[in-house]
Design a protein around this motif. Structure first.
Motif, PDB file in Angstrom:
ATOM      1  N   THR A  17       0.843  -1.213   0.000  1.00 26.93           N
ATOM      2  CA  THR A  17       0.000   0.000   0.000  1.00 26.93           C
ATOM      3  C   THR A  17       0.876   1.261   0.000  1.00 26.93           C
ATOM      4  O   THR A  17       0.472   2.293  -0.525  1.00 26.93           O
ATOM      5  CB  THR A  17      -0.960   0.013   1.208  1.00 26.93           C
ATOM      6  N   ASN A  18       2.099   1.170   0.558  1.00 26.82           N
ATOM      7  CA  ASN A  18       2.995   2.341   0.517  1.00 26.82           C
ATOM      8  C   ASN A  18       3.379   2.650  -0.931  1.00 26.82           C
ATOM      9  O   ASN A  18       3.470   3.814  -1.316  1.00 26.82           O
ATOM     10  CB  ASN A  18       4.260   2.084   1.350  1.00 26.82           C
ATOM     11  N   ASP A  19       3.608   1.608  -1.729  1.00 24.42           N
ATOM     12  CA  ASP A  19       3.998   1.835  -3.132  1.00 24.42           C
ATOM     13  C   ASP A  19       2.845   2.438  -3.930  1.00 24.42           C
ATOM     14  O   ASP A  19       3.041   3.341  -4.740  1.00 24.42           O
ATOM     15  CB  ASP A  19       4.447   0.513  -3.777  1.00 24.42           C
ATOM     16  N   GLU A  38      -4.726  -7.815   1.116  1.00 20.58           N
ATOM     17  CA  GLU A  38      -3.467  -8.557   1.254  1.00 20.58           C
ATOM     18  C   GLU A  38      -2.391  -7.861   0.435  1.00 20.58           C
ATOM     19  O   GLU A  38      -2.693  -7.150  -0.525  1.00 20.58           O
ATOM     20  CB  GLU A  38      -3.621 -10.032   0.858  1.00 20.58           C
ATOM     21  N   GLN A  39      -1.134  -8.060   0.846  1.00 18.97           N
ATOM     22  CA  GLN A  39      -0.009  -7.484   0.107  1.00 18.97           C
ATOM     23  C   GLN A  39       0.931  -8.617  -0.285  1.00 18.97           C
ATOM     24  O   GLN A  39       1.219  -9.508   0.513  1.00 18.97           O
ATOM     25  CB  GLN A  39       0.764  -6.493   0.977  1.00 18.97           C
ATOM     26  N   THR A  40       1.436  -8.538  -1.519  1.00 19.85           N
ATOM     27  CA  THR A  40       2.349  -9.589  -1.974  1.00 19.85           C
ATOM     28  C   THR A  40       3.818  -9.227  -1.713  1.00 19.85           C
ATOM     29  O   THR A  40       4.671 -10.102  -1.684  1.00 19.85           O
ATOM     30  CB  THR A  40       2.148  -9.856  -3.480  1.00 19.85           C
ATOM     31  N   GLY A  42       4.738  -6.798   0.981  1.00 20.02           N
ATOM     32  CA  GLY A  42       4.641  -5.875   2.117  1.00 20.02           C
ATOM     33  C   GLY A  42       6.037  -5.595   2.660  1.00 20.02           C
ATOM     34  O   GLY A  42       6.864  -6.496   2.764  1.00 20.02           O
ATOM     35  N   ARG A  43       6.295  -4.334   2.993  1.00 14.61           N
ATOM     36  CA  ARG A  43       7.624  -3.945   3.456  1.00 14.61           C
ATOM     37  C   ARG A  43       7.609  -3.500   4.910  1.00 14.61           C
ATOM     38  O   ARG A  43       6.663  -2.855   5.350  1.00 14.61           O
ATOM     39  CB  ARG A  43       8.168  -2.808   2.579  1.00 14.61           C
ATOM     40  N   GLY A  44       8.649  -3.870   5.652  1.00 13.05           N
ATOM     41  CA  GLY A  44       8.791  -3.444   7.037  1.00 13.05           C
ATOM     42  C   GLY A  44       9.947  -2.468   7.155  1.00 13.05           C
ATOM     43  O   GLY A  44      10.533  -2.057   6.147  1.00 13.05           O
ATOM     44  N   ARG A  45      10.297  -2.093   8.381  1.00 14.58           N
ATOM     45  CA  ARG A  45      11.420  -1.179   8.591  1.00 14.58           C
ATOM     46  C   ARG A  45      12.725  -1.871   8.242  1.00 14.58           C
ATOM     47  O   ARG A  45      12.811  -3.089   8.237  1.00 14.58           O
ATOM     48  CB  ARG A  45      11.449  -0.732  10.052  1.00 14.58           C
ATOM     49  N   LYS A  46      13.744  -1.077   7.968  1.00 15.68           N
ATOM     50  CA  LYS A  46      15.104  -1.567   7.702  1.00 15.68           C
ATOM     51  C   LYS A  46      15.164  -2.595   6.583  1.00 15.68           C
ATOM     52  O   LYS A  46      15.885  -3.590   6.680  1.00 15.68           O
ATOM     53  CB  LYS A  46      15.677  -2.207   8.982  1.00 15.68           C
ATOM     54  N   SER A  49      10.898  -7.607   5.158  1.00 13.44           N
ATOM     55  CA  SER A  49       9.587  -7.784   4.522  1.00 13.44           C
ATOM     56  C   SER A  49       8.518  -7.878   5.613  1.00 13.44           C
ATOM     57  O   SER A  49       8.827  -8.141   6.781  1.00 13.44           O
ATOM     58  CB  SER A  49       9.581  -9.025   3.624  1.00 13.44           C
ATOM     59  N   TRP A  50       7.276  -7.634   5.208  1.00 16.64           N
ATOM     60  CA  TRP A  50       6.150  -7.696   6.152  1.00 16.64           C
ATOM     61  C   TRP A  50       5.126  -8.651   5.562  1.00 16.64           C
ATOM     62  O   TRP A  50       4.466  -8.331   4.571  1.00 16.64           O
ATOM     63  CB  TRP A  50       5.552  -6.295   6.340  1.00 16.64           C
ATOM     64  N   LEU A  51       5.067  -9.842   6.145  1.00 17.52           N
ATOM     65  CA  LEU A  51       4.121 -10.842   5.621  1.00 17.52           C
ATOM     66  C   LEU A  51       2.705 -10.311   5.781  1.00 17.52           C
ATOM     67  O   LEU A  51       2.327  -9.884   6.869  1.00 17.52           O
ATOM     68  CB  LEU A  51       4.283 -12.167   6.370  1.00 17.52           C
ATOM     69  N   LEU A  57      -4.786  -6.182   8.753  1.00 16.61           N
ATOM     70  CA  LEU A  57      -5.150  -4.824   8.318  1.00 16.61           C
ATOM     71  C   LEU A  57      -3.887  -4.145   7.783  1.00 16.61           C
ATOM     72  O   LEU A  57      -2.884  -4.037   8.502  1.00 16.61           O
ATOM     73  CB  LEU A  57      -5.715  -4.053   9.513  1.00 16.61           C
ATOM     74  N   TYR A  58      -3.934  -3.721   6.514  1.00 11.26           N
ATOM     75  CA  TYR A  58      -2.770  -3.099   5.868  1.00 11.26           C
ATOM     76  C   TYR A  58      -3.234  -1.802   5.221  1.00 11.26           C
ATOM     77  O   TYR A  58      -4.069  -1.832   4.319  1.00 11.26           O
ATOM     78  CB  TYR A  58      -2.183  -4.026   4.788  1.00 11.26           C
ATOM     79  N   PHE A  59      -2.725  -0.682   5.709  1.00 13.41           N
ATOM     80  CA  PHE A  59      -3.106   0.563   5.058  1.00 13.41           C
ATOM     81  C   PHE A  59      -2.019   1.621   5.209  1.00 13.41           C
ATOM     82  O   PHE A  59      -1.141   1.519   6.070  1.00 13.41           O
ATOM     83  CB  PHE A  59      -4.466   1.078   5.548  1.00 13.41           C
ATOM     84  N   THR A  60      -2.109   2.622   4.322  1.00 16.74           N
ATOM     85  CA  THR A  60      -1.137   3.704   4.299  1.00 16.74           C
ATOM     86  C   THR A  60      -1.877   5.033   4.296  1.00 16.74           C
ATOM     87  O   THR A  60      -2.819   5.217   3.518  1.00 16.74           O
ATOM     88  CB  THR A  60      -0.246   3.604   3.040  1.00 16.74           C
ATOM     89  N   ILE A  61      -1.451   5.924   5.173  1.00 22.16           N
ATOM     90  CA  ILE A  61      -2.001   7.287   5.193  1.00 22.16           C
ATOM     91  C   ILE A  61      -0.966   8.183   4.521  1.00 22.16           C
ATOM     92  O   ILE A  61       0.214   8.157   4.911  1.00 22.16           O
ATOM     93  CB  ILE A  61      -2.206   7.789   6.637  1.00 22.16           C
ATOM     94  N   ASN A  94       8.262   2.964  17.239  1.00 21.76           N
ATOM     95  CA  ASN A  94       6.831   2.827  16.952  1.00 21.76           C
ATOM     96  C   ASN A  94       6.332   1.396  16.771  1.00 21.76           C
ATOM     97  O   ASN A  94       5.494   1.134  15.915  1.00 21.76           O
ATOM     98  CB  ASN A  94       6.424   3.690  15.744  1.00 21.76           C
ATOM     99  N   ASP A  95       6.828   0.472  17.603  1.00 25.00           N
ATOM    100  CA  ASP A  95       6.215  -0.858  17.605  1.00 25.00           C
ATOM    101  C   ASP A  95       5.076  -0.842  18.618  1.00 25.00           C
ATOM    102  O   ASP A  95       5.240  -0.335  19.727  1.00 25.00           O
ATOM    103  CB  ASP A  95       7.220  -1.926  18.061  1.00 25.00           C
ATOM    104  N   VAL A  96       3.941  -1.411  18.215  1.00 27.27           N
ATOM    105  CA  VAL A  96       2.820  -1.504  19.153  1.00 27.27           C
ATOM    106  C   VAL A  96       2.798  -2.941  19.685  1.00 27.27           C
ATOM    107  O   VAL A  96       2.742  -3.896  18.899  1.00 27.27           O
ATOM    108  CB  VAL A  96       1.482  -1.161  18.467  1.00 27.27           C
ATOM    109  N   ILE A 119       0.764   1.140   7.942  1.00 25.19           N
ATOM    110  CA  ILE A 119       0.390   0.475   9.197  1.00 25.19           C
ATOM    111  C   ILE A 119      -0.012  -0.970   8.896  1.00 25.19           C
ATOM    112  O   ILE A 119      -0.849  -1.223   8.029  1.00 25.19           O
ATOM    113  CB  ILE A 119      -0.791   1.228   9.862  1.00 25.19           C
ATOM    114  N   GLY A 120       0.614  -1.899   9.599  1.00 25.18           N
ATOM    115  CA  GLY A 120       0.266  -3.322   9.447  1.00 25.18           C
ATOM    116  C   GLY A 120      -0.144  -3.864  10.799  1.00 25.18           C
ATOM    117  O   GLY A 120       0.666  -3.878  11.737  1.00 25.18           O
ATOM    118  N   LEU A 121      -1.409  -4.263  10.921  1.00 30.02           N
ATOM    119  CA  LEU A 121      -1.939  -4.733  12.211  1.00 30.02           C
ATOM    120  C   LEU A 121      -2.398  -6.186  12.075  1.00 30.02           C
ATOM    121  O   LEU A 121      -3.190  -6.511  11.182  1.00 30.02           O
ATOM    122  CB  LEU A 121      -3.105  -3.824  12.623  1.00 30.02           C
TER     123      LEU A 121
END
Ligand code: BTN
Length: 219
Positions: A17-19, A38-40, A42-46, A49-51, A57-61, A94-96, A119-121
């Protein structure tokens, strides 16, 4: 709380969603949200990847850049979870976490004067070890759509004292930590988070970004 008016682009499957948001940001100047089931890729920090399987819930503001953005986002997510009677904590930056396990990650990317807040929840499942999900921590039924809207309402609620609220949720303040920064490893005891969202150690060191490990007395 006021209802918010913001364009939400809803996708079934996408890479990240960031892309997608990065492309839309080139033609849209006001804030918007991109959400995918779903994201094929998905990217995390550093660069991690973010499965992102169906059921999360995957979204970008896309919003204006603000130095306290990551703090503000963490507070919005923690507040939405608290409303479901979940007891979240925020591990700097910012890890929850819930019960010391990660439930949500935030990836902020800067594009000129604006930012993409991804945000990936975890909702139905825990895609990686040592993480948790909404399903594991509450019996309360709440759709991921409602949860996203609740996060957005807190995110856009200008009346919250973001820094004070962040301090209340912080599980990093008061801890002995090891921080991996771009210029090397730093250890110390965390005294506070300052007005720029930096970690302040008891010896006065201020850290703008890094990966934090909370140390136990035996470490
Ligand atoms: C982290 O490493 O903790 C941050 C994870 C951020 C994942 C979200 S899911 C929505 C958005 N799109 C992405 O590719 N990443 C972020």
């Amino acid at each position: 709380m006021r209802s918010i008016q913001i364009k939400i682009y809803k996708l079934d499957t996408t890479t990240s969603t960031n892309d997608v948001a990065k492309k839309i940001a080139k033609i849209k100047s006001d804030d918007f949200v991109v959400r995918a089931n779903e994201q094929t890729s998905g990217r995390g920090r550093k660069g991690r990847s973010w499965l992102s399987p169906i059921g999360g819930l995957y979204f970008t503001i896309c919003t204006d850049y603000d130095p306290l953005l990551s703090i503000k986002t963490g507070v919005a997510i923690a507040s939405a979870l608290k409303k479901l009677d979940i007891d979240p904590s925020l591990k700097w930056p910012n890890d929850v976490l819930v019960n010391d396990q990660k439930i949500c990650g935030i990836l902020i990317e800067i594009i000129e004067k604006r930012a993409l807040v991804g945000i990936g929840l975890n909702i139905d499942s825990e895609p990686i070890d040592d993480s948790t999900s909404i399903k594991s921590v509450t019996d309360k039924k709440n759709s991921s759509e409602n949860l996203m809207k609740s996060i957005l309402r807190y995110f856009y609620d200008g009346s919250i004292d973001v820094l004070e609220s962040y301090r209340q949720y912080s599980s990093t303040i008061g801890k002995d930590v090891r921080i991996e920064t771009a210029s090397g490893m730093i250890t110390g005891k965390v005294k506070d988070i300052d007005e720029k969202g930096r970690l302040v150690l008891e010896d006065g060191t201020k850290i703008i970004s890094g990966d934090v490990i909370h140390l136990r007395p035996s470490d």
